[in-house]
Scaffold this active site. Structure first.
Site, short mmCIF file in Angstrom:
data_model
loop_
_atom_site.label_atom_id
_atom_site.label_comp_id
_atom_site.label_asym_id
_atom_site.label_seq_id
_atom_site.Cartn_x
_atom_site.Cartn_y
_atom_site.Cartn_z
CG PHE A 117 -1.96 1.05 1.22
CD1 PHE A 117 -3.05 0.95 0.38
CD2 PHE A 117 -1.84 2.17 2.03
CE1 PHE A 117 -4.02 1.95 0.36
CE2 PHE A 117 -2.80 3.17 2.01
CZ PHE A 117 -3.89 3.05 1.18
NE ARG A 120 -9.52 -2.55 -2.58
CZ ARG A 120 -8.93 -2.13 -1.46
NH1 ARG A 120 -7.86 -2.74 -1.00
NH2 ARG A 120 -9.41 -1.09 -0.82
CG ASP A 135 -0.50 -2.13 7.29
OD1 ASP A 135 -1.58 -2.33 7.88
OD2 ASP A 135 -0.33 -1.16 6.53
CE1 TYR A 138 -9.20 3.16 6.78
CE2 TYR A 138 -8.37 4.44 8.64
CZ TYR A 138 -8.19 3.90 7.39
OH TYR A 138 -7.00 4.08 6.72
CE LYS A 139 -7.94 -0.68 5.34
NZ LYS A 139 -8.42 0.18 4.25
#
Length: 406
Positions: A127, A378, A204, A229-230
């Site tokens: 990422f 995605r 991560d 927040y996911k």
């Protein structure tokens, strides 16, 4: 012949987690929310929790709240996160800052443990924030970056790490689940390979925490960070977390020394002395308000259990791949995620050059997937809030819009 809609309806009827879907706020105009791997839906109880916090704690207790629990909140919430979602004993997880800031702190702390080791091994296609943070650290410290390639539909392997890590390797920095392909990296095997070379590992966990069981203590992980927040449904910009293994804490020096990480914050001392525990990784004042939604989701995950969450995640992503095989492949779509359930996280990436141009039309139809350049759609599946019928309806829209263009 059974239609995909009929199969989706049957899967929903058989789904033991289906009743929990009503615990999330729904928006009528959204037909299919397929981006829960980027931003989870809020729980229906979260508005009341937030209002109650503003009224009863912030509003009623004012500054006294710091003496009545707010000071301990970053570690208290971290302990709950560790127990429910990370497989971590108390005193090793702290909540505060963003993932980028905490990644910086973790990598700098690992790099400082052995000044004679100057190499950072990382995934070349990780990422952007992970790569950008490492580039900045290399510029600051003179560290050498060693990139590892990965296949478009896969991730980094323990064999690659074992081959790359050597006497000059200070730290290996990898994502547990690749943000684009959803490929799962073997944390235990990679960590062991890095340790064999005398290196540390920083993980991560942003795309795995809350989506599948983790066992950081058992895997002997050194340091890890991740967002909330996911799959932890903390809301946009909710605070991230940092895990540091207990036996390492006395040796870890974080680079952004602030008053909240000091051993006696309110003494306003002349010189900085770090807290003895994981709190040392705090810098400035953490957002107590932003921790409230995370507590709601942690409570739900504690009730349901991550084993059950993972089982549904595998079913949902398998359903997407079945639709890919039946219809999307013939339209020129490419599967860019692993087929093996054991190697796939909670999203599926599909590639096609037309996908970016389709996004406005999909949004108008109430279908909200995620897009990653150059051509990846995605399909993000949050097991507790996503139904099979929702996925089926979203993929119907993708198929129909794609047929207009090919």
């Amino acid at each position: 012949m059974t239609t995909t809609g009929e199969r989706a309806a049957a899967l929903d009827r058989e789904d033991p987690l289906m009743p929990f879907r009503s615990r999330f706020l729904a928006v009528p105009e959204v037909l299919a929310y397929l981006d829960g791997n980027s931003l989870g839906r809020p729980l229906d109880r979260t508005p009341d929790r937030m209002a109650g916090f503003v009224r009863d704690q912030w509003g009623a207790r004012l500054i006294r709240g710091w003496d009545e629990g707010w000071m301990e909140a970053p570690v208290r919430v971290g302990d709950e996160l560790g127990r429910i979602a990370l497989g971590a004993a108390p005193g090793q997880v702290v909540v505060g800052d963003s993932t980028s800031v905490l990644l910086y702190k973790a990598v700098r702390a690992a790099l400082a443990l052995d000044r004679g080791r100057t190499e950072i091994v990382f995934a070349a296609a990780d990422f952007p924030t992970d790569r950008f943070v490492l580039q900045g650290i290399a510029a600051e410290t003179g560290a050498v970056l060693v990139p590892l390639p990965a296949p478009h539909d896969g991730g980094v392997t323990s064999e690659q790490v074992a081959a790359a890590a050597g006497p000059r390797t200070a730290v290996v920095v990898l994502s547990h689940i690749a943000y684009r392909s959803a490929a799962i990296t073997d944390v235990r095997a990679v960590t062991a390979a890095a340790h064999e070379a005398g290196a540390m590992v920083v993980w991560d966990l942003s795309h795995s925490v809350g989506a599948l069981p983790l066992a950081l203590d058992a895997w002997r992980v050194d340091l890890a960070v991740g967002c909330t927040y996911k799959y932890l449904n903390g809301g946009p910009g909710s605070p991230a977390f940092l895990y540091a293994r207990a036996d390492l804490l006395p040796r870890l020096e974080q680079p952004i020394q602030g008053w909240m990480g000091a051993d006696r914050p309110f003494e306003m001392g002349e010189r900085y002395a770090p807290d003895a525990g994981v709190r040392r990784f705090l810098s400035g004042t953490p957002s107590i308000v932003a921790m409230q939604p995370v507590l709601d989701m942690l409570g739900l995950l504690d009730e349901v259990g991550l084993t059950a969450v993972r089982a549904k995640s595998e079913q949902l992503t398998r359903f997407v791949i079945e639709r890919f095989d039946a219809e999307l492949a013939a339209l020129g779509v490419r599967l860019a995620s692993p087929r093996d359930d054991r190697l796939r996280g909670s999203h599926v990436t599909l590639d096609h050059p037309a996908f970016e141009s389709m996004l406005p039309a999909l949004h108008r139809r109430g279908v909200i997937p995620d897009f990653r350049r150059p051509d990846g759609l995605r399909i993000g599946l949050s097991p507790l809030s996503t139904s099979f019928a929702e996925v089926d309806a979203g993929l119907d829209a993708v198929v129909e819009e794609l047929r207009f263009r090919v």
